[in-house]
Design a protein around this motif. Structure first.
Motif, PDB file in Angstrom:
ATOM      1  N   UNK A 165       0.828  -1.212   0.000  1.00  0.00           N
ATOM      2  CA  UNK A 165       0.000   0.000   0.000  1.00  0.00           C
ATOM      3  C   UNK A 165       0.861   1.259   0.000  1.00  0.00           C
ATOM      4  N   UNK A 166       0.258   2.335  -0.438  1.00  0.00           N
ATOM      5  CA  UNK A 166       0.830   3.684  -0.335  1.00  0.00           C
ATOM      6  C   UNK A 166       2.185   3.810  -1.014  1.00  0.00           C
ATOM      7  N   UNK A 167       2.511   2.901  -1.924  1.00  0.00           N
ATOM      8  CA  UNK A 167       3.769   2.985  -2.643  1.00  0.00           C
ATOM      9  C   UNK A 167       5.003   2.775  -1.797  1.00  0.00           C
ATOM     10  N   UNK A 168       4.835   2.224  -0.576  1.00  0.00           N
ATOM     11  CA  UNK A 168       6.020   2.055   0.253  1.00  0.00           C
ATOM     12  C   UNK A 168       5.851   1.204   1.495  1.00  0.00           C
ATOM     13  N   UNK A 169       4.718   0.532   1.642  1.00  0.00           N
ATOM     14  CA  UNK A 169       4.504  -0.294   2.836  1.00  0.00           C
ATOM     15  C   UNK A 169       3.915  -1.647   2.446  1.00  0.00           C
ATOM     16  N   UNK A 170       4.456  -2.705   3.049  1.00  0.00           N
ATOM     17  CA  UNK A 170       3.897  -4.044   2.868  1.00  0.00           C
ATOM     18  C   UNK A 170       3.449  -4.538   4.228  1.00  0.00           C
ATOM     19  N   UNK A 171       2.179  -4.933   4.291  1.00  0.00           N
ATOM     20  CA  UNK A 171       1.580  -5.422   5.531  1.00  0.00           C
ATOM     21  C   UNK A 171       1.309  -6.919   5.425  1.00  0.00           C
ATOM     22  N   UNK A 172       1.391  -7.600   6.547  1.00  0.00           N
ATOM     23  CA  UNK A 172       1.020  -9.010   6.642  1.00  0.00           C
ATOM     24  C   UNK A 172      -0.335  -9.096   7.336  1.00  0.00           C
ATOM     25  N   UNK A 173      -1.241  -9.877   6.728  1.00  0.00           N
ATOM     26  CA  UNK A 173      -2.554 -10.125   7.316  1.00  0.00           C
ATOM     27  C   UNK A 173      -2.672 -11.619   7.545  1.00  0.00           C
ATOM     28  N   UNK A 174      -2.920 -12.005   8.777  1.00  0.00           N
ATOM     29  CA  UNK A 174      -3.104 -13.416   9.120  1.00  0.00           C
ATOM     30  C   UNK A 174      -4.590 -13.651   9.344  1.00  0.00           C
ATOM     31  N   UNK A 175      -5.306 -14.232   8.348  1.00  0.00           N
ATOM     32  CA  UNK A 175      -6.754 -14.381   8.482  1.00  0.00           C
ATOM     33  C   UNK A 175      -7.172 -15.319   9.608  1.00  0.00           C
ATOM     34  N   UNK A 176      -6.335 -16.267   9.973  1.00  0.00           N
ATOM     35  CA  UNK A 176      -6.695 -17.221  11.031  1.00  0.00           C
ATOM     36  C   UNK A 176      -6.685 -16.580  12.409  1.00  0.00           C
ATOM     37  N   UNK A 177      -5.690 -15.735  12.677  1.00  0.00           N
ATOM     38  CA  UNK A 177      -5.552 -15.168  14.018  1.00  0.00           C
ATOM     39  C   UNK A 177      -6.488 -14.001  14.269  1.00  0.00           C
ATOM     40  N   UNK A 178      -6.844 -13.275  13.206  1.00  0.00           N
ATOM     41  CA  UNK A 178      -7.687 -12.098  13.381  1.00  0.00           C
ATOM     42  C   UNK A 178      -6.936 -10.901  13.928  1.00  0.00           C
ATOM     43  N   UNK A 179      -5.601 -11.019  14.082  1.00  0.00           N
ATOM     44  CA  UNK A 179      -4.813  -9.882  14.571  1.00  0.00           C
ATOM     45  C   UNK A 179      -4.806  -8.750  13.564  1.00  0.00           C
ATOM     46  N   UNK A 180      -4.505  -7.578  14.038  1.00  0.00           N
ATOM     47  CA  UNK A 180      -4.399  -6.403  13.165  1.00  0.00           C
ATOM     48  C   UNK A 180      -3.250  -6.602  12.181  1.00  0.00           C
ATOM     49  N   UNK A 181      -3.355  -6.052  10.968  1.00  0.00           N
ATOM     50  CA  UNK A 181      -2.261  -6.159   9.997  1.00  0.00           C
ATOM     51  C   UNK A 181      -0.962  -5.620  10.577  1.00  0.00           C
ATOM     52  N   UNK A 182       0.144  -6.291  10.263  1.00  0.00           N
ATOM     53  CA  UNK A 182       1.459  -5.886  10.768  1.00  0.00           C
ATOM     54  C   UNK A 182       2.314  -5.380   9.610  1.00  0.00           C
ATOM     55  N   UNK A 183       2.977  -4.261   9.813  1.00  0.00           N
ATOM     56  CA  UNK A 183       3.888  -3.713   8.820  1.00  0.00           C
ATOM     57  C   UNK A 183       5.146  -4.574   8.804  1.00  0.00           C
ATOM     58  N   UNK A 184       5.511  -5.140   7.633  1.00  0.00           N
ATOM     59  CA  UNK A 184       6.688  -6.012   7.552  1.00  0.00           C
ATOM     60  C   UNK A 184       7.799  -5.412   6.700  1.00  0.00           C
ATOM     61  N   UNK A 185       7.475  -4.542   5.765  1.00  0.00           N
ATOM     62  CA  UNK A 185       8.492  -3.902   4.922  1.00  0.00           C
ATOM     63  C   UNK A 185       8.088  -2.452   4.706  1.00  0.00           C
ATOM     64  N   UNK A 186       9.065  -1.569   4.829  1.00  0.00           N
ATOM     65  CA  UNK A 186       8.841  -0.168   4.499  1.00  0.00           C
ATOM     66  C   UNK A 186       9.944   0.237   3.526  1.00  0.00           C
TER      67      UNK A 186
END
Length: 193
Positions: free
Chosen positions: A143-164
């Motif tokens: 997203x936003x031309x500079x951020x990659x988020x991880x979404x874990x559908x099983x856990x339901x946790x909030x998306x985590x920023x993994x790469x900027x």
């Protein structure tokens, strides 16, 4: 997307065994087919309200997602996942078998059988859109031309920023690597580390 100054794109399904290609125009009326993914004999697509040259005013307000049954060559459903978003720029099926799409700064989860929107969440800060890709365990959204988020559908946790890092396109390779481009450069992130 249609050629010239027209609205209404097409979906082409090619059978490599017979060499035949079936083309269906206006799978979603007056919208261009913008992104595709497939699973279990169904093609899922995201659309855009703009036409070939972008000069003809759109007749619709929101991009759609749709399901196309390949065996019977027919649309199974169509839905508008994000109010006000003109393009669904990326779609994929996640490890939970739900259809995920990115429209503007919003990620949505859609029931692949009925086309019902299950949830939406705003992840980006601009309306530029992004890419969504899936591994066997998680979804990754650029997203936003500079951020990659991880979404874990099983856990339901909030998306985590993994790469900027500046990025234009995002892909997954072999289920354990993310690939993304920044202009002419290609970067790899090993997800096993």
């Amino acid at each position: 997307m249609p050629e010239g100054d027209r609205l209404g794109g097409a979906l082409a399904v090619h059978d490599p065994e017979t060499g035949q290609t079936q083309v269906t125009r206006n799978v979603v009326q007056d919208e261009s087919v913008f992104s595709l993914t497939a699973r279990d004999g169904v093609v899922y697509g995201g659309t855009s309200i703009t036409g070939g040259l972008g000069t003809t005013p759109p007749t619709r307000e929101e991009g759609a997602v749709f399901a196309w049954g390949v065996a019977r060559s027919r649309k199974l459903w169509e839905t508008l996942p994000v109010p006000g978003a003109g393009t669904v720029g990326s779609v994929t099926t996640g490890p939970d078998r739900k259809l995920m799409g990115v429209a503007g700064k919003t990620v949505s989860s859609v029931d692949p059988r009925r086309g019902r929107v299950l949830k939406r969440f705003v992840l980006g800060s601009t309306t530029a859109g992004g890419d969504v890709v899936a591994t066997r365990k998680a979804l990754y959204v650029g997203m936003d031309g500079g951020r990659i988020y991880r979404i874990d559908p099983e856990s339901g946790r909030a998306p985590a920023l993994v790469v900027e890092h500046p990025l234009r396109r995002l892909a997954v390779q072999g289920g354990h690597r993310l690939l993304f481009s920044d202009g002419a450069e290609l970067f790899r992130v090993d997800l096993r580390d």
